[in-house]
Design a protein around this motif. Structure first.
Motif, mmCIF file in Angstrom:
data_model
loop_
_atom_site.group_PDB
_atom_site.id
_atom_site.type_symbol
_atom_site.label_atom_id
_atom_site.label_comp_id
_atom_site.label_asym_id
_atom_site.label_seq_id
_atom_site.Cartn_x
_atom_site.Cartn_y
_atom_site.Cartn_z
ATOM 1 N N GLN A 1 0.816 -1.127 0.029
ATOM 2 C CA GLN A 1 0.106 0.016 0.200
ATOM 3 C C GLN A 1 0.816 0.989 -0.153
ATOM 4 O OE1 GLN A 1 -2.130 -0.263 3.494
ATOM 5 N NE2 GLN A 1 -3.537 -2.168 2.827
ATOM 6 N N ILE A 2 0.443 2.422 -0.449
ATOM 7 C CA ILE A 2 0.923 3.476 -0.663
ATOM 8 C C ILE A 2 0.700 4.173 0.745
ATOM 9 C CG2 ILE A 2 1.216 5.717 -1.937
ATOM 10 C CD1 ILE A 2 0.835 4.272 -4.269
ATOM 11 N N PRO A 3 1.736 4.738 1.570
ATOM 12 C CA PRO A 3 1.381 5.419 2.726
ATOM 13 C C PRO A 3 0.472 6.557 2.570
ATOM 14 C CG PRO A 3 3.771 4.724 2.645
ATOM 15 C CD PRO A 3 3.031 4.630 1.360
ATOM 16 N N ASP A 4 -0.463 6.731 3.334
ATOM 17 C CA ASP A 4 -1.125 7.898 3.742
ATOM 18 C C ASP A 4 -0.833 8.955 4.686
ATOM 19 O OD1 ASP A 4 -2.135 6.541 5.927
ATOM 20 O OD2 ASP A 4 -3.918 6.003 5.286
ATOM 21 N N ASP A 5 -1.659 9.922 4.910
ATOM 22 C CA ASP A 5 -1.319 11.137 5.936
ATOM 23 C C ASP A 5 -0.912 10.251 7.314
ATOM 24 O OD1 ASP A 5 -1.351 12.773 3.922
ATOM 25 O OD2 ASP A 5 -3.244 13.558 4.569
ATOM 26 N N ARG A 6 -1.702 9.221 7.639
ATOM 27 C CA ARG A 6 -1.685 8.823 8.850
ATOM 28 C C ARG A 6 -0.338 8.048 9.048
ATOM 29 N NH1 ARG A 6 -5.818 4.135 10.432
ATOM 30 N NH2 ARG A 6 -4.873 3.168 8.583
ATOM 31 N N ASP A 7 0.252 7.454 8.077
ATOM 32 C CA ASP A 7 1.487 6.658 8.015
ATOM 33 C C ASP A 7 2.436 7.838 8.167
ATOM 34 O OD1 ASP A 7 0.488 3.867 7.499
ATOM 35 O OD2 ASP A 7 0.240 4.640 5.728
ATOM 36 N N PHE A 8 2.487 8.714 7.572
ATOM 37 C CA PHE A 8 3.375 9.869 7.607
ATOM 38 C C PHE A 8 3.531 10.613 9.012
ATOM 39 C CE2 PHE A 8 3.224 10.070 3.007
ATOM 40 C CZ PHE A 8 4.603 9.827 2.808
ATOM 41 N N ASN A 9 2.286 10.750 9.583
ATOM 42 C CA ASN A 9 2.208 11.538 10.896
ATOM 43 C C ASN A 9 2.739 10.465 12.179
ATOM 44 O OD1 ASN A 9 1.072 14.081 10.533
ATOM 45 N ND2 ASN A 9 -0.942 12.897 10.169
ATOM 46 N N ASN B 1 10.609 4.194 3.656
ATOM 47 C CA ASN B 1 10.412 3.473 2.816
ATOM 48 C C ASN B 1 10.407 2.128 3.480
ATOM 49 O OD1 ASN B 1 12.827 1.542 2.976
ATOM 50 N ND2 ASN B 1 13.847 3.571 2.610
ATOM 51 N N TYR B 2 9.688 1.254 2.873
ATOM 52 C CA TYR B 2 9.741 -0.399 3.173
ATOM 53 C C TYR B 2 9.966 -1.215 1.978
ATOM 54 C CZ TYR B 2 4.854 -0.717 1.572
ATOM 55 O OH TYR B 2 3.638 -0.669 0.908
ATOM 56 N N SER B 3 10.492 -2.360 2.550
ATOM 57 C CA SER B 3 10.928 -3.445 1.437
ATOM 58 C C SER B 3 9.549 -4.007 0.708
ATOM 59 C CB SER B 3 11.551 -4.529 2.130
ATOM 60 O OG SER B 3 12.830 -4.182 2.208
ATOM 61 N N VAL B 4 9.596 -4.239 -0.664
ATOM 62 C CA VAL B 4 8.903 -5.088 -1.206
ATOM 63 C C VAL B 4 9.421 -5.857 -2.358
ATOM 64 C CG1 VAL B 4 6.987 -3.309 -1.539
ATOM 65 C CG2 VAL B 4 8.755 -3.186 -3.079
ATOM 66 N N LYS B 5 8.722 -6.669 -2.839
ATOM 67 C CA LYS B 5 9.224 -7.827 -3.913
ATOM 68 C C LYS B 5 9.028 -7.197 -5.322
ATOM 69 C CE LYS B 5 7.854 -11.676 -2.347
ATOM 70 N NZ LYS B 5 7.665 -13.181 -2.187
ATOM 71 N N HIS B 6 9.925 -7.400 -6.176
ATOM 72 C CA HIS B 6 9.747 -7.010 -7.614
ATOM 73 C C HIS B 6 9.971 -8.283 -8.563
ATOM 74 C CE1 HIS B 6 9.658 -5.093 -11.768
ATOM 75 N NE2 HIS B 6 9.025 -4.216 -11.268
ATOM 76 N N THR C 1 5.911 3.721 -15.361
ATOM 77 C CA THR C 1 5.013 3.747 -14.327
ATOM 78 C C THR C 1 4.728 2.002 -13.786
ATOM 79 O OG1 THR C 1 3.453 5.374 -15.016
ATOM 80 C CG2 THR C 1 2.502 3.819 -13.482
ATOM 81 N N VAL C 2 4.887 1.872 -12.665
ATOM 82 C CA VAL C 2 4.781 0.426 -11.959
ATOM 83 C C VAL C 2 3.710 0.262 -11.379
ATOM 84 C CG1 VAL C 2 5.672 -1.028 -10.143
ATOM 85 C CG2 VAL C 2 7.121 0.156 -11.390
ATOM 86 N N ALA C 3 2.657 -0.784 -11.681
ATOM 87 C CA ALA C 3 1.461 -1.136 -11.043
ATOM 88 C C ALA C 3 1.637 -1.542 -9.709
ATOM 89 C CB ALA C 3 0.587 -1.754 -11.841
ATOM 90 N N LEU C 4 1.004 -1.357 -8.718
ATOM 91 C CA LEU C 4 0.857 -1.834 -7.277
ATOM 92 C C LEU C 4 0.771 -3.380 -7.428
ATOM 93 C CD1 LEU C 4 -1.093 0.212 -4.882
ATOM 94 C CD2 LEU C 4 1.430 -0.311 -4.834
ATOM 95 N N SER C 5 -0.139 -4.006 -8.509
ATOM 96 C CA SER C 5 -0.061 -5.452 -8.516
ATOM 97 C C SER C 5 1.267 -6.071 -9.114
ATOM 98 C CB SER C 5 -1.317 -5.512 -9.720
ATOM 99 O OG SER C 5 -1.028 -4.919 -10.772
ATOM 100 N N GLU C 6 2.095 -5.249 -9.436
ATOM 101 C CA GLU C 6 3.425 -6.030 -9.803
ATOM 102 C C GLU C 6 4.176 -6.339 -8.351
ATOM 103 O OE1 GLU C 6 5.844 -4.320 -12.953
ATOM 104 O OE2 GLU C 6 3.979 -3.177 -13.397
ATOM 105 N N LEU C 7 3.804 -5.515 -7.401
ATOM 106 C CA LEU C 7 4.623 -5.787 -6.295
ATOM 107 C C LEU C 7 3.986 -6.790 -5.108
ATOM 108 C CD1 LEU C 7 5.377 -1.960 -5.956
ATOM 109 C CD2 LEU C 7 6.642 -3.516 -6.893
ATOM 110 N N SER C 8 4.748 -7.090 -4.283
ATOM 111 C CA SER C 8 4.404 -8.010 -3.011
ATOM 112 C C SER C 8 5.332 -7.772 -1.933
ATOM 113 C CB SER C 8 4.318 -9.364 -3.365
ATOM 114 O OG SER C 8 5.486 -9.751 -3.949
ATOM 115 N N ILE C 9 4.821 -7.800 -0.797
ATOM 116 C CA ILE C 9 5.549 -7.692 0.486
ATOM 117 C C ILE C 9 6.481 -8.543 0.622
ATOM 118 C CG2 ILE C 9 5.394 -7.721 2.925
ATOM 119 C CD1 ILE C 9 4.009 -5.140 2.054
ATOM 120 N N GLN C 10 7.897 -8.044 0.948
ATOM 121 C CA GLN C 10 8.948 -8.695 1.284
ATOM 122 C C GLN C 10 9.062 -9.042 2.620
ATOM 123 O OE1 GLN C 10 12.146 -9.832 -1.180
ATOM 124 N NE2 GLN C 10 11.317 -11.355 0.681
#
Length: 270
Positions: free
Chosen positions: A8-16, A132-137, A231-240
Motif C-alpha cells: 500500500q502507498i502510505p497515507d497521511d496517517r502513516d506519515f504522521n 520506505n519499506y521493502s517490497v518484492k519486484h 509506471t509500476v502497477a501496485l499489482s506487480e509488487l508484493s510484500i517482502q
C-alpha cells in the motif's frame, strides 16, 4: 507499518505516525551524543542483534529544502555516499512514491546487502518526510553475491529551523537477514551512523554548487512532470517478508581493521 500484509502507498496517517516515532523518546537508549549528533537504539531481538536505530543531527547553515534535495538526488548520492555499491530507480507509482534498488557495503567481514523498497515522500509545512519499506519486484530477485535485507520501516524526518537551518532524524528498522555479531550494533550506533551523518552534512554544503553544473532544473521529486520513470502497477509488487529470505549466521565473525566503505573521501564530490 511492520504488520502490513499487502503493498500500500502510505497515507497521511502513516506519515504522521512516522513523525511521532522520530520525535518520541519512549523505549530508546542513547548511545552517542557529540558535536550536534545524537544516536539511540532499541534492541528488538538480543540473540540476532535485531534493532532499531535513530540518529538526529542539527544542521546549521543548511536549509531544509537543500537537505531534502540531497536525499532525493540519486545522481548526487553516487558522488557522496561511499557505501553505495549500486542504486537506481525502478519505476514510479504516484507523484510522490516510487520503487527503487539500493545495494551497500557492510563492514568487513560481513557480506554486503541490498534492498528493493517502496519509497514515499511528503512535504509537511516546514518539514519533509521520506520513508520506505521493502517490497518484492519480479524482475529483481535476490542476487547470489549479496544478502537481500528487509527494510521494515526506514526514513528521514527533516525539520526546518528557519531560512538556513534544520535538523534531520534518521529512523531505521532493517532486518539484515541473519544473525549479526554484537559488535555490529555497537559500531553502527557509535561510529557508522555518526560518520554517515557527517558525510551527509558535508554533501549538503557542496550540493548547490554541484547542482548548478548538473542539470540544475531537474528535480522530479519537486516537479513530478519531469519524471521519465516507467509506471509500476501496485499489482506487480508484493510484500517482502523477512522469513521468506535465506538466513545467514555471521554472529561469530570478528571485526577487522579494514573497514570497507568508510574511506575518508568526503571531498571527492565535485
Amino acid at each position: 507499518m511492520s504488520t502490513r500484509e499487502s503493498v500500500q502507498i502510505p497515507d497521511d496517517r502513516d506519515f504522521n505516525n512516522f513523525r511521532t516515532e522520530c520525535n518520541s523518546d519512549a523505549g530508546w537508549s542513547q548511545t552517542y551524543n557529540k558535536s550536534g549528533i545524537v544516536v539511540w537504539i532499541q534492541i528488538l531481538e538480543v540473540e540476532r542483534s535485531l534493532h532499531k536505530i535513530k540518529c538526529r543531527m542539527e544542521c546549521k547553515d543548511i536549509a531544509a529544502e537543500t537537505l531534502y534535495d540531497v536525499l532525493h538526488d540519486i545522481e548526487y548520492r553516487k558522488k557522496w555516499d561511499t557505501n553505495v555499491i549500486e542504486t537506481f530507480d525502478i519505476g514510479k507509482l504516484t507523484v510522490n512514491s516510487d520503487v527503487g534498488y539500493y545495494a551497500w557495503k557492510c563492514p568487513k567481514p560481513l557480506k554486503n546487502r541490498d534492498v528493493i523498497t517502496l519509497r514515499s515522500w511528503l512535504p509537511m509545512g516546514a518539514d519533509y518526510i521520506i520513508m520506505n519499506y521493502s517490497v518484492k519486484h519480479p524482475k529483481y530477485p535476490p542476487r547470489k553475491d549479496l544478502v537481500r535485507a528487509v527494510s521494515i520501516q526506514t526514513g528521514y524526518l527533516i525539520q526546518g529551523r528557519g531560512v538556513k537551518s534544520c535538523s534531520i532524524t534518521y529512523l531505521a528498522q532493517v532486518d539484515p537477514k541473519g544473525s549479526l555479531p554484537k559488535w555490529v550494533v555497537n559500531k553502527s550506533s557509535q561510529f557508522l551512523a555518526p560518520k554517515a551523518m557527517k558525510k551527509m552534512y558535508k554533501a549538503c554544503l557542496k550540493y548547490p554548487d554541484w547542482k548548478q553544473k548538473h542539470n540544475p532544473h531537474f528535480k522530479p521529486w519537486l516537479f513530478p512532470e519531469q519524471s521519465t520513470l516507467p509506471t509500476v502497477a501496485l499489482s506487480e509488487l508484493s510484500i517482502q517478508h523477512a522469513d521468506s529470505l535465506e538466513n545467514i549466521d555471521e554472529s561469530s565473525l570478528s571485526e577487522t581493521k579494514d573497514d570497507r566503505g568508510e574511506g575518508s573521501d568526503e571531498d571527492s564530490v565535485n
